[in-house]
Design an enzyme around this catalytic site. Structure first.
Site, PDB file in Angstrom:
ATOM      1  CG  MET A  92     -40.228 -38.477  44.788  1.00  7.39           C
ATOM      2  SD  MET A  92     -41.700 -39.341  45.385  1.00  7.39           S
ATOM      3  CE  MET A  92     -41.201 -39.726  47.072  1.00  7.39           C
ATOM      4  CD  GLU A  93     -31.148 -39.973  43.841  1.00  8.34           C
ATOM      5  OE1 GLU A  93     -30.212 -40.775  43.705  1.00  8.34           O
ATOM      6  OE2 GLU A  93     -31.632 -39.328  42.896  1.00  8.34           O
TER       7      GLU A  93
ATOM      8  CB  CYS B  46     -31.665 -32.385  46.895  1.00 13.28           C
ATOM      9  SG  CYS B  46     -31.295 -33.958  47.718  1.00 13.28           S
TER      10      CYS B  46
ATOM     11  CE  LYS C 296     -39.658 -30.529  43.276  1.00 11.89           C
ATOM     12  NZ  LYS C 296     -39.225 -30.711  44.664  1.00 11.89           N
TER      13      LYS C 296
ATOM     14  CG  ASN D 226     -43.449 -30.331  44.879  1.00 11.47           C
ATOM     15  OD1 ASN D 226     -42.356 -30.357  45.444  1.00 11.47           O
ATOM     16  ND2 ASN D 226     -44.159 -31.433  44.700  1.00 11.47           N
TER      17      ASN D 226
ATOM     18  CD  GLU E 141     -48.108 -32.943  53.408  1.00 12.85           C
ATOM     19  OE1 GLU E 141     -48.600 -33.835  54.120  1.00 12.85           O
ATOM     20  OE2 GLU E 141     -46.886 -32.903  53.119  1.00 12.85           O
TER      21      GLU E 141
END
Length: 333
Positions: A8-9, A98, A139, A203, A205
């Site tokens: 998580m950037e 991203c 991803k 991935n 929620e």
């Protein structure tokens, strides 16, 4: 079942990876992305984002970390992947998910999902550039504007030789708004060509154990990647495994350990923001975090945070301090 800690950037960096993996239940972490443009990065650029490379690629809790690269040029991505592989660690991950506008404008992240052929060339170039025993993973989201080419992108990644594919169950246009479209992950997974040994990881929620179990049921994926859910509830991975959660009394010393690292690695004017950023997530799960957030939210003075921690979250003698190499300044919160 494996549970991976998501990148998580601007939030889930080496500091928070170290703290969260101390609670248990996480099998592997993926770092925030290392931006690749048109140059071969010096080794210090990789160590700055992934200081765990100084420790063999492990967090202090012994959880492996895989570094993630983001870029659009197959040659440059391959050259940098080769350098990264030479530093050790636990494989190379590629970012095709991203959603940040600044990243997408620079032709990185989720915008590449409109070009499945290019996605495949990037993965193939990286796969050729690193030793055969170095895992390559990717991803992706379901797409950029829509999910019409999700299957094409996943197939390109699989056929290019990636061993693992994490699918975030939303498009870039969806952002992080619920719901997550787990049924589309199932469709994409089922569309992959027979004979390709790519593992699909779901991935998106996953906030509670019930979400995790339902996600596995709907997607058909054994493995999960969790980001915001773990930041909100550091005991979530344990709870998913049926091993209970982490009470607030155990979160308090983690806050102090987090603050110690933040104080070592972040500019003074941004330190309070980092603490409030994590408390803002924690208050979704812990009522006590709401109280702490309310007490600290108006202050940007690190001395105020330090004083609060000394009263409410002293570090016990049995909890060792964390000493990671300096890795530059975190993003302001």
């Amino acid at each position: 079942m494996r549970i991976l800690l998501a990148p998580m950037e601007g939030l889930l960096d080496a500091t928070l990876r170290d703290v969260l993996t101390r609670t248990g239940g996480i099998d592997r972490c993926v770092s925030e992305f290392i931006r690749i443009t048109d140059t071969l990065l010096p080794e210090r650029a990789f160590y700055r984002v992934v200081p765990e490379l100084h420790r063999g690629g492990f967090t202090r809790a012994g959880v492996p970390v895989r570094a993630q690269l983001l870029g659009s040029d197959p040659v440059c991505m391959a050259e940098n992947a080769a350098r990264l592989a030479s530093l050790g660690g636990h494989g190379v991950d590629l970012n095709f998910g991203c959603p940040a506008k600044t990243v997408n404008r620079s032709r990185g992240g989720a915008v590449l999902l409109d070009e499945p052929e290019l996605v495949g060339r990037i993965v193939a170039a990286v796969r050729r550039a690193v030793p055969a025993d170095v895992p390559v993973s990717a991803k992706m989201r379901l797409g950029y504007h829509d999910d019409r080419v999700a299957e094409d992108c996943a197939t390109a990644i699989a056929e290019a030789g990636a061993q693992e594919l994490v699918i975030h169950a939303r498009t870039k246009a969806h952002g992080y708004r619920p719901p997550a479209y787990w049924e589309r992950v199932a469709q994409v997974r089922e569309s992959l060509p027979a004979g390709r040994t790519v593992t699909v990881v779901a991935n998106g929620e996953i906030w509670r154990p019930e979400d995790a179990h339902r996600c596995r049921e709907v997607t058909g994926c054994d493995d999960l990647m969790i980001g915001r859910g773990m930041v909100t509830d550091p005991g979530l991975a344990l709870a998913i495994r049926g091993e209970g959660g982490v009470p607030w009394s155990q979160i308090l010393p983690l806050l102090s350990l987090f603050w110690e690292q933040v104080s070592q690695r972040v500019e003074s004017r941004h330190r309070a923001g980092r603490m409030k950023q994590w408390l803002n997530y924690l208050r979704r799960h812990y009522p006590q975090a709401q109280q702490a957030f309310d007490e600290l939210r108006v202050s940007n003075d690190p001395r105020h945070i330090q004083a609060w921690l000394l009263v409410h979250a002293p570090v016990s003698a049995s909890t060792d301090p964390i000493a990671l190499p300096a890795a530059g300044f975190a993003h302001p919160c």
